[in-house]
Design a protein around this motif. Sequence first.
Motif, PDB file in Angstrom:
ATOM      1  N   PRO A   1      40.847  54.781  33.236  1.00  0.00           N
ATOM      2  CA  PRO A   1      40.643  55.702  34.358  1.00  0.00           C
ATOM      3  C   PRO A   1      41.016  57.110  33.933  1.00  0.00           C
ATOM      4  O   PRO A   1      41.751  57.311  32.968  1.00  0.00           O
ATOM      5  CB  PRO A   1      41.618  55.172  35.424  1.00  0.00           C
ATOM      6  N   TRP A   2      40.502  58.102  34.679  1.00  0.00           N
ATOM      7  CA  TRP A   2      40.887  59.484  34.381  1.00  0.00           C
ATOM      8  C   TRP A   2      42.378  59.667  34.610  1.00  0.00           C
ATOM      9  O   TRP A   2      43.036  60.437  33.907  1.00  0.00           O
ATOM     10  CB  TRP A   2      40.093  60.437  35.270  1.00  0.00           C
ATOM     11  N   LYS A   3      42.905  58.960  35.602  1.00  0.00           N
ATOM     12  CA  LYS A   3      44.339  59.033  35.876  1.00  0.00           C
ATOM     13  C   LYS A   3      45.009  57.804  35.268  1.00  0.00           C
ATOM     14  O   LYS A   3      44.677  56.680  35.609  1.00  0.00           O
ATOM     15  CB  LYS A   3      44.587  59.065  37.386  1.00  0.00           C
TER      16      LYS A   3
ATOM     17  N   LEU B   1      40.017  43.950  37.601  1.00  0.00           N
ATOM     18  CA  LEU B   1      39.598  45.324  37.357  1.00  0.00           C
ATOM     19  C   LEU B   1      38.218  45.525  37.967  1.00  0.00           C
ATOM     20  O   LEU B   1      37.256  44.870  37.572  1.00  0.00           O
ATOM     21  CB  LEU B   1      39.552  45.610  35.851  1.00  0.00           C
ATOM     22  N   LYS B   2      38.130  46.431  38.951  1.00  0.00           N
ATOM     23  CA  LYS B   2      36.849  46.750  39.594  1.00  0.00           C
ATOM     24  C   LYS B   2      36.549  48.214  39.306  1.00  0.00           C
ATOM     25  O   LYS B   2      37.253  49.102  39.797  1.00  0.00           O
ATOM     26  CB  LYS B   2      36.917  46.499  41.105  1.00  0.00           C
TER      27      LYS B   2
ATOM     28  N   LEU C   1      41.293  32.407  40.940  1.00  0.00           N
ATOM     29  CA  LEU C   1      41.131  33.854  41.026  1.00  0.00           C
ATOM     30  C   LEU C   1      39.660  34.233  41.140  1.00  0.00           C
ATOM     31  O   LEU C   1      39.292  35.160  41.873  1.00  0.00           O
ATOM     32  CB  LEU C   1      41.762  34.526  39.804  1.00  0.00           C
ATOM     33  N   SER C   2      38.799  33.502  40.437  1.00  0.00           N
ATOM     34  CA  SER C   2      37.363  33.779  40.512  1.00  0.00           C
ATOM     35  C   SER C   2      36.836  33.567  41.927  1.00  0.00           C
ATOM     36  O   SER C   2      36.020  34.346  42.431  1.00  0.00           O
ATOM     37  CB  SER C   2      36.601  32.886  39.535  1.00  0.00           C
ATOM     38  N   GLU C   3      37.301  32.504  42.594  1.00  0.00           N
ATOM     39  CA  GLU C   3      36.870  32.238  43.969  1.00  0.00           C
ATOM     40  C   GLU C   3      37.335  33.343  44.911  1.00  0.00           C
ATOM     41  O   GLU C   3      36.576  33.797  45.780  1.00  0.00           O
ATOM     42  CB  GLU C   3      37.408  30.882  44.429  1.00  0.00           C
ATOM     43  N   LEU C   4      38.574  33.783  44.741  1.00  0.00           N
ATOM     44  CA  LEU C   4      39.080  34.865  45.582  1.00  0.00           C
ATOM     45  C   LEU C   4      38.258  36.128  45.386  1.00  0.00           C
ATOM     46  O   LEU C   4      37.903  36.815  46.346  1.00  0.00           O
ATOM     47  CB  LEU C   4      40.549  35.151  45.240  1.00  0.00           C
ATOM     48  N   ASN C   5      37.949  36.435  44.139  1.00  0.00           N
ATOM     49  CA  ASN C   5      37.224  37.667  43.846  1.00  0.00           C
ATOM     50  C   ASN C   5      35.792  37.615  44.373  1.00  0.00           C
ATOM     51  O   ASN C   5      35.262  38.614  44.857  1.00  0.00           O
ATOM     52  CB  ASN C   5      37.224  37.922  42.337  1.00  0.00           C
ATOM     53  N   GLU C   6      35.153  36.439  44.280  1.00  0.00           N
ATOM     54  CA  GLU C   6      33.781  36.298  44.775  1.00  0.00           C
ATOM     55  C   GLU C   6      33.717  36.401  46.292  1.00  0.00           C
ATOM     56  O   GLU C   6      32.762  36.944  46.855  1.00  0.00           O
ATOM     57  CB  GLU C   6      33.196  34.959  44.327  1.00  0.00           C
TER      58      GLU C   6
END
Length: 314
Positions: free
Chosen positions: A129-131, A176-177, A218-223
Motif C-alpha cells: 500500500p502507499w501507506k 488481503l483485498k 476462511l475461504s467460506e467466510l471470504n466468499e
Amino acid sequence: MKLERLMAITILLLNRKRVQAQELADRLEVSLRTIYRDLESLNLAGIPIVSYTGAEGGFEIMENFRLDRQMLSFDELIALSTALRGLQSTQAFSNQNLDGLLDKVGALVSKAEQGRMAGADQVIIDLNPWKSSSSERNKYDTLLKAVSDKRLIRFTYTNGQGGETERCIEPMGLVLKGYTWYLHGYCLNRDDYRMFRLSRIRNLLILEDTFQRRMVTLSELNENWGPQHDSKMVDLVLRFTGPAKVPAEDHFDSDEIERQPDGSLIVRVRYPDNDWLIGFLLHFRTDLFILEPPHIVEAVRKSALEISKLYIDR
C-alpha cells in the motif's frame, strides 16, 4: 535432520552456479567433513554433483539436471515465481518462508532453462500500500499469532461512520483485498461473524483465553462476505470535466463512460444511496456536475454549504 540438510544442499546447488564447501558448511552450521559426506551421499543417490578445484572451485550440479517438477510447465513455473515475488513485496510476507519457497521453485528449473527465467521479470506484482509502517506490520504479526494459537483478542474498532466500539473476537484469519488487509473473526459482542479492517483496529490485545475454532473455513467466510448494502441503490448520471476526468477513468468501467464532443465524460452508474456516496461525489469538487437524480443533487449541495459554513469566520 540429515534428510533436510541434503535437500537444502540440493536446492542451493540448483539455484547457484557454483558453491564452495565452506559456504555450505557455514550456511547449514555443520563441519566441512559433514558437508563432504553429504555431497557423497547425494552422488550415490543419483544427483550428479561435479567438483572443481582452484580459487574459483567448488561444487555444482550438472547442467541439464533438475528435480522432477511433475505436471508443471516452464511457463507455469514463471507464473508461480511472479506470484510469489508479488507476495514477497508485501510487508506481511517479506520473510524467510517465501525466500525458501522461491528457492524451491527455482530448483524445479534445470540450469539450461534458468536463463529463460528472466521472463519472470517481465511482470511485477507490487501489493504494497502507499501507506505502510512498522506498526501495521506488528499488528499483522500479532493477529496472525492469535489466529495460529487460537487465542481471543480484544481491540477498539472504528466503523465506517466513525463510531468506536470495544470488540472481543475469535480471530479466524487474514485476507488481503486490493491494498487493504482485513481480519475475519467471530465477534462475541455481536454473536456473529464479522470482518474488520486492520487500519481501524487500535489497542489490540491478545488474551490468555483460548477458543475452539468454529466449523467454517476462511475461504467460506471470504466468499460469503460480499458488499453489505443496507440502503437502496440509485442510478446516477454524472458529468466530469477538467482534472476529474483522470480519476473518473481510473474508477469507472469503460462501458459506464461516454466521451462527449467537448471532452467531458458522462458516467452512468448504479451505487448505494447512502452517506458514503455523498462524500465520494464531493471529493471530485467543482469538476463534477451531477445530472441525475435530483435528490442526490440536493444532498451534495447541502453538504457543500455545511462545509463552507465551517470556514465563514476564519
